[in-house]
Design an enzyme around this catalytic site. Sequence first.
Site, PDB file in Angstrom:
ATOM      1  N   PRO A   1      46.104  35.040  47.192  1.00 13.26           N
ATOM      2  CA  PRO A   1      47.068  34.173  47.852  1.00 13.26           C
ATOM      3  C   PRO A   1      46.461  33.263  48.903  1.00 13.26           C
ATOM      4  CG  PRO A   1      47.342  36.443  48.588  1.00 13.26           C
ATOM      5  CD  PRO A   1      46.379  36.460  47.445  1.00 13.26           C
ATOM      6  N   ASN A   2      46.957  32.049  48.882  1.00 12.57           N
ATOM      7  CA  ASN A   2      46.651  30.991  49.845  1.00 12.57           C
ATOM      8  C   ASN A   2      45.256  30.394  49.679  1.00 12.57           C
ATOM      9  OD1 ASN A   2      49.212  31.164  51.201  1.00 12.57           O
ATOM     10  ND2 ASN A   2      48.471  33.096  52.040  1.00 12.57           N
TER      11      ASN A   2
ATOM     12  N   HIS B   1      34.694  37.725  50.614  1.00 17.75           N
ATOM     13  CA  HIS B   1      35.521  37.146  51.681  1.00 17.75           C
ATOM     14  C   HIS B   1      34.749  36.018  52.358  1.00 17.75           C
ATOM     15  CE1 HIS B   1      38.654  40.109  51.463  1.00 17.75           C
ATOM     16  NE2 HIS B   1      37.728  41.034  51.386  1.00 17.75           N
TER      17      HIS B   1
ATOM     18  N   GLU C   1      33.754  42.416  45.741  1.00 20.08           N
ATOM     19  CA  GLU C   1      34.719  41.857  46.700  1.00 20.08           C
ATOM     20  C   GLU C   1      34.027  40.740  47.490  1.00 20.08           C
ATOM     21  OE1 GLU C   1      37.703  43.671  50.060  1.00 20.08           O
ATOM     22  OE2 GLU C   1      35.668  44.465  49.994  1.00 20.08           O
TER      23      GLU C   1
ATOM     24  N   ASN D   1      38.169  37.650  45.427  1.00 21.13           N
ATOM     25  CA  ASN D   1      38.621  37.378  46.785  1.00 21.13           C
ATOM     26  C   ASN D   1      40.130  37.545  46.741  1.00 21.13           C
ATOM     27  OD1 ASN D   1      39.447  36.434  49.253  1.00 21.13           O
ATOM     28  ND2 ASN D   1      38.064  34.686  49.279  1.00 21.13           N
TER      29      ASN D   1
ATOM     30  N   TYR E   1      38.100  29.340  57.714  1.00 23.86           N
ATOM     31  CA  TYR E   1      37.726  29.321  56.301  1.00 23.86           C
ATOM     32  C   TYR E   1      36.863  28.128  55.898  1.00 23.86           C
ATOM     33  CZ  TYR E   1      41.339  32.867  56.235  1.00 23.86           C
ATOM     34  OH  TYR E   1      42.075  33.996  56.503  1.00 23.86           O
TER      35      TYR E   1
ATOM     36  N   ARG F   1      43.498  24.837  55.047  1.00 23.74           N
ATOM     37  CA  ARG F   1      44.090  26.004  55.716  1.00 23.74           C
ATOM     38  C   ARG F   1      43.102  26.580  56.732  1.00 23.74           C
ATOM     39  NH1 ARG F   1      44.043  31.934  53.630  1.00 23.74           N
ATOM     40  NH2 ARG F   1      45.276  32.913  55.249  1.00 23.74           N
TER      41      ARG F   1
ATOM     42  N   ARG G   1      37.790  40.283  62.712  1.00 26.94           N
ATOM     43  CA  ARG G   1      39.102  39.666  62.922  1.00 26.94           C
ATOM     44  C   ARG G   1      40.124  40.703  63.371  1.00 26.94           C
ATOM     45  NH1 ARG G   1      40.499  35.889  58.152  1.00 26.94           N
ATOM     46  NH2 ARG G   1      42.049  35.253  59.689  1.00 26.94           N
TER      47      ARG G   1
ATOM     48  N   ALA H   1      44.866  38.164  51.407  1.00 27.81           N
ATOM     49  CA  ALA H   1      45.622  39.160  52.171  1.00 27.81           C
ATOM     50  C   ALA H   1      45.933  40.418  51.368  1.00 27.81           C
ATOM     51  CB  ALA H   1      46.913  38.545  52.695  1.00 27.81           C
TER      52      ALA H   1
END
Length: 144
Positions: free
Chosen positions: A11-12, A102, A100, A76, A24, A19, A109, A79
């Site tokens: 998502p996103n 990111h 994975e 990736n 990012y 964004r 964070r 969320a």
Amino acid sequence: MSSLVYVLNGPNLNLLGSREPEIYGTTTLDDIGALLAERAAALGLTIEMRQSNHEGHLVDWLHEAQAEGAKAVLLNAGAFTHTSVALHDAIKSVTTPVIEVHLSNPLAREDFRHQSWVGMAAKGTIAGFGAAGYLLALEAAARL
């Protein structure tokens, strides 16, 4: 052994480049896809790159990657990383190695980002290197 590597984005991530660029970066998902396609060709690999804002699509694509005999999946999950037992279970259910990825470092964070259901099931995790993390993950996939 297959040369196919799935690159799945959650998502996103379709909003990359605009964004929260301070977190990012300004590289778009299309830019990442182009970088990956070029590097994949040099490694003798091909990529199947996808993005969805829907958890079930990611689960289905993990199953598909196995059915297609993919060499690996770069994931990736956005969320969903921190919330999706369904993705955790899907990764555990397939034999295709999942790496994975990111862009940011979740451990640097907010506290809620410190747990990764994806990471608990994945072969490994690459985080915090921006778009270059995808290339590092592809290099790792090539060596599997």
